[in-house]
Write a protein that holds these residues in place. Structure first.
Motif, PDB file in Angstrom:
ATOM      1  N   LEU A  31      -2.892 142.238  22.589  1.00 51.98           N
ATOM      2  CA  LEU A  31      -3.754 141.886  21.491  1.00 51.98           C
ATOM      3  C   LEU A  31      -4.133 140.436  20.793  1.00 51.98           C
ATOM      4  O   LEU A  31      -4.874 139.894  21.167  1.00 51.98           O
ATOM      5  N   TRP A  32      -2.739 140.328  20.664  1.00 51.87           N
ATOM      6  CA  TRP A  32      -2.742 139.123  19.299  1.00 51.87           C
ATOM      7  C   TRP A  32      -2.802 138.123  20.447  1.00 51.87           C
ATOM      8  O   TRP A  32      -3.951 136.737  18.980  1.00 51.87           O
ATOM      9  N   PRO A  33      -2.503 137.821  20.681  1.00 54.62           N
ATOM     10  CA  PRO A  33      -1.805 136.505  21.846  1.00 54.62           C
ATOM     11  C   PRO A  33      -3.582 136.820  22.011  1.00 54.62           C
ATOM     12  O   PRO A  33      -4.568 134.629  22.792  1.00 54.62           O
ATOM     13  N   THR A  34      -4.118 137.504  22.899  1.00 63.19           N
ATOM     14  CA  THR A  34      -5.867 136.987  22.951  1.00 63.19           C
ATOM     15  C   THR A  34      -6.483 136.724  22.436  1.00 63.19           C
ATOM     16  O   THR A  34      -7.921 135.917  22.221  1.00 63.19           O
ATOM     17  N   TRP A  35      -6.528 136.842  21.490  1.00 65.99           N
ATOM     18  CA  TRP A  35      -7.338 137.600  19.799  1.00 65.99           C
ATOM     19  C   TRP A  35      -7.249 135.637  19.786  1.00 65.99           C
ATOM     20  O   TRP A  35      -8.291 134.833  18.895  1.00 65.99           O
TER      21      TRP A  35
END
Length: 298
Positions: A31-35
């Protein structure tokens, strides 16, 4: 075990176990890299629609990947202490049932992607293909973690196509950094099971790197931070983002302290802590974007 006698509540509990619902670190790592990509693509908050699509899609696809992975690894997992009691391996869920769960989750995720644009939809097929192929690469590829890195990076260009309709060249710095990050944390994860994997013939980066495993992990972290710094420069990020990368690098150095003696539980702890590193960098992007917007309107 006769699964036909299970109540719906018992079956639901097995399904949650199958998709690792009680271990959110897995989808947080996605999730964090996508966000990060969403915020960079939009120059700030990307809007509730895309935030919901990519957040739910990330969780669903990671869960579907777990179901496929457990089917592919069921004959190996029974020989590994940490995975022997997984639902498919232990026989509590059938192969057909597990694949049905994975397919259902993937279809819901695809339905979410259909609310974006054709570029993002087209890219989602590649993401699905790599997700399915990854578990089987452990049998013949010496660094299957690199394939996992590709699977875990698809959300980055997809975020840009969803926001901008294209993928700027600077995005590949984010992708390369994420690939290095996946290699770092999944090598830590592989270090936990190295002895079992050697016995059963599983291939992992921890085995391939051998006595250079710790050095390799730290090199991957360095590449990750360096690539993400380069991406920040390309997208005009400022000192807040740079500060977040400094904090991320400090966390990576702490991981060296944890893994340097190759103790199983310490390596597992290092793996589990990685989502904090990802969150730190995303916060750097989000706060820096908010700072830039504030100064632009004052």
């Amino acid at each position: 075990m006769n699964t036909s006698t299970l109540t719906w509540r018992e079956r639901g509990s097995l399904y949650l176990d199958l998709i690792r619902w009680n271990r959110p670190q897995g989808w947080l790592l996605l999730l964090w890299p996508t966000w990060m990509a969403l915020w960079l693509a939009a120059g700030g908050f990307p809007g509730w629609h895309l935030l919901a699509v990519f957040t739910l899609g990330t969780i669903l696809m990671r869960s579907a990947g777990c179901a496929v992975n457990d089917v592919a690894d069921r004959d190996f997992d029974r020989h590994v202490e940490r995975t022997a009691q997984r639902p498919v391996t232990s026989g509590r869920i059938s192969v057909k049932e597990s694949l049905a769960v994975g397919a259902a989750l993937a279809l819901v995720s695809f339905a979410l992607v259909l609310t974006t644009n054709w570029q993002t939809i087209a890219m989602s097929f590649g993401a699905l293909a790599v997700t399915i192929v990854y578990p089987f690469t452990k049998r013949f590829f010496s660094m299957p973690q690199a394939v996992l890195g590709v699977a875990f990076s698809f959300g980055i260009p997809m975020a840009f196509t969803a926001v901008q309709g294209s993928v700027p060249s600077a995005v590949w710095w984010i992708v390369l950094g994420n690939l290095a990050w996946v290699l770092a944390y999944d090598t830590e994860y592989a270090m936990v099971d190295r002895n079992d994997d050697l016995k059963i013939g599983m291939r992992t980066s921890a085995i391939t790197l051998g006595r250079f495993d710790v050095a390799g992990v730290m090199a991957f972290y360095a590449i990750c931070v360096g690539c993400w710094w380069q991406a920040g420069q390309a997208f005009g990020r400022g000192w807040v983002f740079d500060a977040s990368l400094t904090l991320a690098a400090a966390q990576a150095l702490w991981h060296f302290k944890l893994i340097r003696h190759r103790e199983r539980m310490a390596c597992f702890q290092a793996f589990r802590l990685n989502h904090w590193l990802g969150m730190t960098v995303w916060l750097g992007v989000a706060l820096d974007a908010a700072r830039s917007s504030h100064w632009a309107t004052t």
